[in-house]
Write a protein that holds these residues in place. Sequence first.
Motif, PDB file in Angstrom:
ATOM      1  N   ARG B 231       0.826  -1.210   0.000  1.00 47.63           N
ATOM      2  CA  ARG B 231       0.000   0.000   0.000  1.00 47.63           C
ATOM      3  C   ARG B 231       0.858   1.256   0.000  1.00 47.63           C
ATOM      4  O   ARG B 231       0.537   2.245  -0.649  1.00 47.63           O
ATOM      5  CB  ARG B 231      -0.845   0.061   1.260  1.00 47.63           C
ATOM      6  CG  ARG B 231      -1.910  -0.977   1.356  1.00 47.63           C
ATOM      7  CD  ARG B 231      -2.740  -0.721   2.609  1.00 47.63           C
ATOM      8  NE  ARG B 231      -3.121  -1.957   3.254  1.00 47.63           N
ATOM      9  CZ  ARG B 231      -4.069  -2.758   2.810  1.00 47.63           C
ATOM     10  NH1 ARG B 231      -4.742  -2.438   1.740  1.00 47.63           N
ATOM     11  NH2 ARG B 231      -4.353  -3.882   3.436  1.00 47.63           N
ATOM     12  N   GLY B 234       2.062   2.817  -3.171  1.00 43.62           N
ATOM     13  CA  GLY B 234       1.105   3.513  -4.019  1.00 43.62           C
ATOM     14  C   GLY B 234       0.132   2.606  -4.764  1.00 43.62           C
ATOM     15  O   GLY B 234      -0.637   3.077  -5.592  1.00 43.62           O
ATOM     16  N   TYR B 235       0.176   1.306  -4.463  1.00 42.06           N
ATOM     17  CA  TYR B 235      -0.741   0.395  -5.150  1.00 42.06           C
ATOM     18  C   TYR B 235      -2.006   0.198  -4.315  1.00 42.06           C
ATOM     19  O   TYR B 235      -1.925   0.025  -3.105  1.00 42.06           O
ATOM     20  CB  TYR B 235      -0.081  -0.970  -5.368  1.00 42.06           C
ATOM     21  CG  TYR B 235       1.151  -0.929  -6.230  1.00 42.06           C
ATOM     22  CD1 TYR B 235       1.049  -0.778  -7.612  1.00 42.06           C
ATOM     23  CD2 TYR B 235       2.416  -1.047  -5.673  1.00 42.06           C
ATOM     24  CE1 TYR B 235       2.175  -0.748  -8.408  1.00 42.06           C
ATOM     25  CE2 TYR B 235       3.556  -1.022  -6.459  1.00 42.06           C
ATOM     26  CZ  TYR B 235       3.431  -0.872  -7.827  1.00 42.06           C
ATOM     27  OH  TYR B 235       4.541  -0.840  -8.613  1.00 42.06           O
ATOM     28  N   SER B 236      -3.143   0.177  -4.989  1.00 42.98           N
ATOM     29  CA  SER B 236      -4.391  -0.117  -4.314  1.00 42.98           C
ATOM     30  C   SER B 236      -4.515  -1.634  -4.197  1.00 42.98           C
ATOM     31  O   SER B 236      -4.803  -2.323  -5.176  1.00 42.98           O
ATOM     32  CB  SER B 236      -5.554   0.455  -5.119  1.00 42.98           C
ATOM     33  OG  SER B 236      -6.715  -0.254  -4.810  1.00 42.98           O
ATOM     34  N   TYR B 240      -6.107  -4.632  -6.929  1.00 42.12           N
ATOM     35  CA  TYR B 240      -5.382  -5.778  -7.482  1.00 42.12           C
ATOM     36  C   TYR B 240      -6.040  -7.088  -7.075  1.00 42.12           C
ATOM     37  O   TYR B 240      -6.195  -7.996  -7.889  1.00 42.12           O
ATOM     38  CB  TYR B 240      -3.917  -5.741  -7.030  1.00 42.12           C
ATOM     39  CG  TYR B 240      -3.095  -4.797  -7.862  1.00 42.12           C
ATOM     40  CD1 TYR B 240      -2.329  -5.267  -8.922  1.00 42.12           C
ATOM     41  CD2 TYR B 240      -3.117  -3.437  -7.636  1.00 42.12           C
ATOM     42  CE1 TYR B 240      -1.594  -4.401  -9.706  1.00 42.12           C
ATOM     43  CE2 TYR B 240      -2.394  -2.557  -8.414  1.00 42.12           C
ATOM     44  CZ  TYR B 240      -1.628  -3.044  -9.450  1.00 42.12           C
ATOM     45  OH  TYR B 240      -0.916  -2.195 -10.241  1.00 42.12           O
TER      46      TYR B 240
END
Lengths: 248, 367
Positions: B231, B234-236, B240
């Motif tokens: 997280r 910067g990844y949701s 995913y």
Amino acid sequence: MPGLLEIHNLSKSFDATKVINDFSMEVTEGTLCCLVGPNGAGKTTTMDLITGRIKPTSGKIVFANEDITAKHEHIIARAGIGRKFQVPAVLRDMTVRQNLEVAYSRQTNPFWNLFKFRVTGLKQKLDEIATLAGLTDRLNDRAGILSHGETQWLEIGMVLMQEPRLLLMDEPIAGMTEGEIEKTARIFKDLRKTATLVVVEHDMGFVREIADEVVVMHMGSLLAQGTIQQIEANPRVRDVYLGEQEAA
Amino acid sequence: MGNLYHNKTAQWLTYAVFFAGFAVIPMTVDDSFLLNQLATYGVYGMLALSISLCWGFGGILNLGQGIAFGLGAYGMAMTMQMQTQDESNPIPPFMLNNSLDHLPMLWQPFQNTYVGMILAVAAPTLFCAVFGGIMFRARVSGPFFAIMTLAMLSAFYTIIIDRQPYTGGVNGLTPPSSLQFAGYEVDPYSPTAYWVVFGFLLGATVIAKLITQSSFGLVTQAIRDDSERVRFLGYSVAGYETVIYTVSGLIAAIAGCCWVMLVQYVSPAQLDVGFSLSMVIWAAIGGRYSLLGSILGAFIIQGAQSYLGDTFLATWLLILGGFFIIVVRFLPNGLASLVESGLGLFAAKRGPASAEPNGDAKPIPAE
């Protein structure tokens, strides 16, 4: 000029305990700010609040003129805040290379990434960071088998791969040798040209060497803010923090 | 280092050899019963593949894959059922027996074969996207998500049995004739049916393999490793997880459609908890981190069940259980890990420098 990061009257309570109490600070763009304070002062909690890991009870956090209070972690990260954790958090089952690749998060949309097999600019950046972190020989090793010092470097490398505007470093030199600490100080000073740093650190020697500004926290509140000379001359700080350290 | 098992070229070559082997079967096998049976194994292979993608690569243990499979199968069975109804006789017999005097709304879209087939795949996929989206957004993960899928599966199972006038209840649906598609009749015992399943299995495997090799695959592996950390890059994570769960559901839904095409039958048994658990067991035994390993796991277990199950009857379940315990205890990453460590030893012997893709050492587990 407003600061890149502004914290206004931040408070956080867990049940009845006030961990952060009406804390405010401001970090100017292009500077390195050290956040110091005795154990339990709320430094790591402040990092958690800035990065969205926990939500404040009240108060406001503004980053680059944008209110990021209580936003989701990934939204805050995309806004340009990268974080190194106190206990180094790397992806232990993946190789060092994969760790750095994942951290290069230019494209975060899952649908676009389904069709991405080569990431432009990745290789160059990866080589650069791997050299900087001294991990070139370890790229194909699983991150779980790295030593503590190497793990610290890997995580610093991951934060650098993100190319954030603001880097939050929670105890970056724990477990490093003298030589590595010097190298870290050099890298951090270099980074100031392109980014802003907030470093949580206990080692006052290190703080003295790198800090443009020092913020002292005590019991969840701001105790003092200023240059290292001002802080070291401040009698209140001496009482709660520096004095305590000398006694130890 | 230098382990052929991790060499992408060698992996693709192995997949090519595997599928080439499957492609020649209809040319050499005359027995149409056997051909139909092998095709159903292909369906099980697709299910194991979908579990491997979701659990092995995405780290999401799904004990309710029967939802997507079952809904796909029901959609297909409804489509095939409606193909045998006409203007003069628009209502399936089981509805008349349950004193329904008009075709329910739910069934009307299935009067058109194309709409019916699209719905058979789209409805379960949409379900996965919505259910997964809600769950993952709320950060339900690990065993808690597994329990939610199990509960959801049981709910569907109960609803289908309970709504007999619309679903055929425990009896399920038995379309009286085989699938008509674009003017052709797809005889389930023909090589055509085999080819259709083979084509979908090949397509699903290639797409799944590409997904694992894409940037998306890298991020899902990172999420499997430490979702909390990802997280902050910067990844949701929820995004995913929802996508991989939905793609996995899509593959299972297609498997459900193929299955009904082959057996002309669907019942709540396809949404039985035991069946969904066996999909997980196939992947666990074959090796959930290997797509091909999982497919082979399904072939091995279902093949053994078909041939040994008749000999040992109820004892077969004990044998299967014992085998499962042995694999989990001694090979936690399944049979594929045997190949991985074998090739690792081989690479170590030959020295780290000389490991290049080699034509005759193929990482195929014992078939």
